[in-house]
Enzyme design. Structure first.
Site, PDB file in Angstrom:
ATOM      1  CE1 TYR B 304      34.052   2.820  46.817  1.00  0.00           C
ATOM      2  CE2 TYR B 304      34.599   4.698  48.179  1.00  0.00           C
ATOM      3  CZ  TYR B 304      34.620   4.060  46.954  1.00  0.00           C
ATOM      4  OH  TYR B 304      35.204   4.664  45.882  1.00  0.00           O
ATOM      5  CE1 TYR B 355      38.712   4.230  45.623  1.00  0.00           C
ATOM      6  CE2 TYR B 355      40.153   4.878  43.825  1.00  0.00           C
ATOM      7  CZ  TYR B 355      38.984   5.043  44.532  1.00  0.00           C
ATOM      8  OH  TYR B 355      38.090   6.020  44.164  1.00  0.00           O
TER       9      TYR B 355
END
Lengths: 147, 401
Positions: B304, B355
């Site tokens: 991430y 994102y």
């Protein structure tokens, strides 16, 4: 000592300051209004906690005493805010937000703007003094370099 | 203990996504439009239909709920609906939750989903209260704890994570060159993919001449603010064998983190020994234990990447290098595709593809293990996917083909 500061020194504009409180945090802000830093300590096991919470995280006791602290400490970490992700903050940038570990409090940390210095001179380990930033409804902690 | 593991008891069989958009550009579609498009794409990828779905496993910040989603999709019967608490740290964990649902027989086919539309919000300032003057874009509630940060001006995730990385730099000598390596190598992966929002290479000069946002982070240390949806379909290994693609099995799933990491990131209260970390160490330990593998077995890492520096800290917490050694580790080219020892974020990540709060990482892991990725790691057998750093939960998945 109250602080008179031009807006160029990088303090958060007063309209952003809030004193949202609970019974557990109210004594902190009450003392702040008098320019006193108090940190809650568990009266049962002696563990400090910040932000203030009803229960001691170490022993779950509800018993608390408010210990006065001079707020002097070393800079633990920081960031220099250079871009106004919130557009209305653009005029006061750069703001240096500092995290200061308060000696003798089992690692409790206080967050405040670091003022009265060149942002380029700020570094981790820098000795700092506590100061207070007065707004309409109260005062918030901030820091200055300690000689 | 075998009955108390998720290892090989669930498989990912479908992934699907909408196109990715810059913040606000997905209008006039609604969040529900995006959610359904991604879900239908994932089901189609699996070779399943809406009638097969009987579960949903979502995570915090999801902007659609099972109730309306099931109704609009026309799901015959929902037998399992669960959501991870917290925020973006639950992306990998939501698939772990789906796996738990199918492994325990509570459901047969579970959809995990992230739908993000930022027309009326800014994740980049997600802790800013309404009083910040940005109208609907800033809407965080002020809480008795949070004012200990916001009263100093800490109102954006980037400002908070900057604190952790700044201290890492102080402790271990990590530099902006190391952050740049994450940004540039990730961009190089992104520009080979038509789905990526970033299509131009990022040069060393581009990186170092970009404006500083919150030191030590400059513009290119930040992920983008995007709109879009990604869905992942999980079912039992038995059912997975008859579907369109080779199954991708869940080897390990973990979610949570240290209690004292908790929400302390917002007021910088983590214990000293955790401060300059990603908060993922407990997750790594559980994941490797469940999967029975270690970092040397991971062929591709989908970590991430909301901020470059937090990728470095995860590399340490997952044991790919020693504590404090992530800077030199990336400087040696280890995370570069195709030649590095640990190709990282081969899809372009949150930084340069899109994102969608970490779900693109799950999608990429599945494509890598199917052998169909655009930037394929040859013979990839095991993939690591993470969600967060964030307030807990953070989460992780180990997947194998």
């Amino acid at each position: 000592m109250s602080t008179q500061l031009p807006s160029t020194t990088g303090l958060l504009p007063p309209e952003f300051v809030a004193f949202t409180a609970s019974p557990a945090t109210e004594p902190f802000w009450d003392a702040a209004r008098e320019h006193r830093l108090v940190v809650p300590r568990c009266s049962s096991c002696g563990t400090f906690r910040l932000p203030p919470a009803v229960f001691c995280w170490n022993c779950r006791s509800l018993d608390v005493e408010w210990i006065e602290h001079d707020g002097a400490g070393d800079l633990y970490s920081y960031t220099v805010i250079r871009h106004a992700v919130i557009p209305s903050m653009a005029d006061v940038l750069p703001i240096v937000v500092g995290v200061v570990e308060l000696p003798g409090t089992n690692g409790c940390r206080l967050i405040g703007d670091v003022i009265g210095c060149d942002p380029e001179s700020v570094h981790i380990g820098m000795p700092l003094l506590l100061d207070w930033y007065d707004v309409a409804d109260g005062s918030v902690p901030c820091f200055r370099p300690r000689a | 203990m075998t009955d108390r593991t998720l290892k090989d008891r669930a498989a990912i069989v479908g992934v699907g996504a909408t196109p990715y958009y810059r913040r606000g550009r997905s209008l006039p579609q609604t969040t529900m439009d995006l959610a359904i498009k991604a879900t239908l794409a994932a089901l189609d990828d699996a070779g399943l239909g809406v009638d097969d779905v009987d579960g949903f496993a979502l995570y915090g910040g999801n902007f659609v709920d099972t109730s309306l989603l099931a109704q609009v999709l026309g799901i015959p019967s929902v037998r399992f609906t669960a959501g991870l608490t917290g925020g973006g740290g639950g992306s990998a964990g939501s698939v772990g939750l789906a796996a738990a649902g199918v492994a325990t027989g509570m459901a047969d086919v579970v959809v995990s989903l992230m739908t993000l539309q930022q027309a009326n919000m800014r994740f980049g300032a997600s802790f800013a209260p309404k009083s910040a003057g940005g109208a609907g874009a800033y809407s965080a509630p002020s809480t008795p704890e949070y004012v200990f940060s916001s009263n100093a001006g800490l109102m954006a995730p980037g400002q908070m994570f900057a604190m952790l990385v700044q201290r890492h730099m102080h402790l271990y000598g990590t530099t902006r060159e190391h952050l740049a390596e994450v940004a540039i190598s990730t961009r190089n992966n992104a520009i080979r993919r038509p789905t990526s929002l970033m299509q131009e290479p990022l040069t060393h000069d581009d990186y170092f001449s970009a404006r500083m946002i919150s030191e030590p982070f400059c513009l290119y240390d930040y992920c983008m603010e995007c709109d879009g949806a990604v869905a992942v379909v999980t079912t039992t290994p038995e059912r997975a064998r008859d579907l369109r693609h080779d199954p991708v099995y869940v080897m390990g799933a973990a979610q949570g983190g240290a209690g004292r990491w908790g929400q302390a990131m917002t007021w910088m209260g983590m214990p000293d020994e955790m401060f300059a970390t990603s908060g993922h160490r407990p997750i790594a330990k559980d994941l490797y234990a469940m999967a029975g593998v270690g970092p040397a077995d991971v062929d591709v890492a989908l970590l991430y990447d909301h901020f470059t520096g937090m990728v470095l800290l995860q590399l340490e917490d997952y044991g790919f290098c020693g504590v404090g050694e992530s800077g030199p580790f990336v400087a040696e080219g280890n995370i570069r595709w195709p030649d590095g020892g640990l190709p990282l974020n081969t899809h372009g990540g949150n930084l340069s593809e899109a994102y969608i709060i970490g779900m693109t990482h799950v999608k990429e892991a599945v494509e890598q293990l199917r052998g169909t990725a655009v930037n394929q790691v040859p013979d990839a057998e095991i993939a690591l996917v993470t969600g967060g750093p964030a307030s807990i939960p953070v989460s992780g998945l180990l997947l194998h083909r």
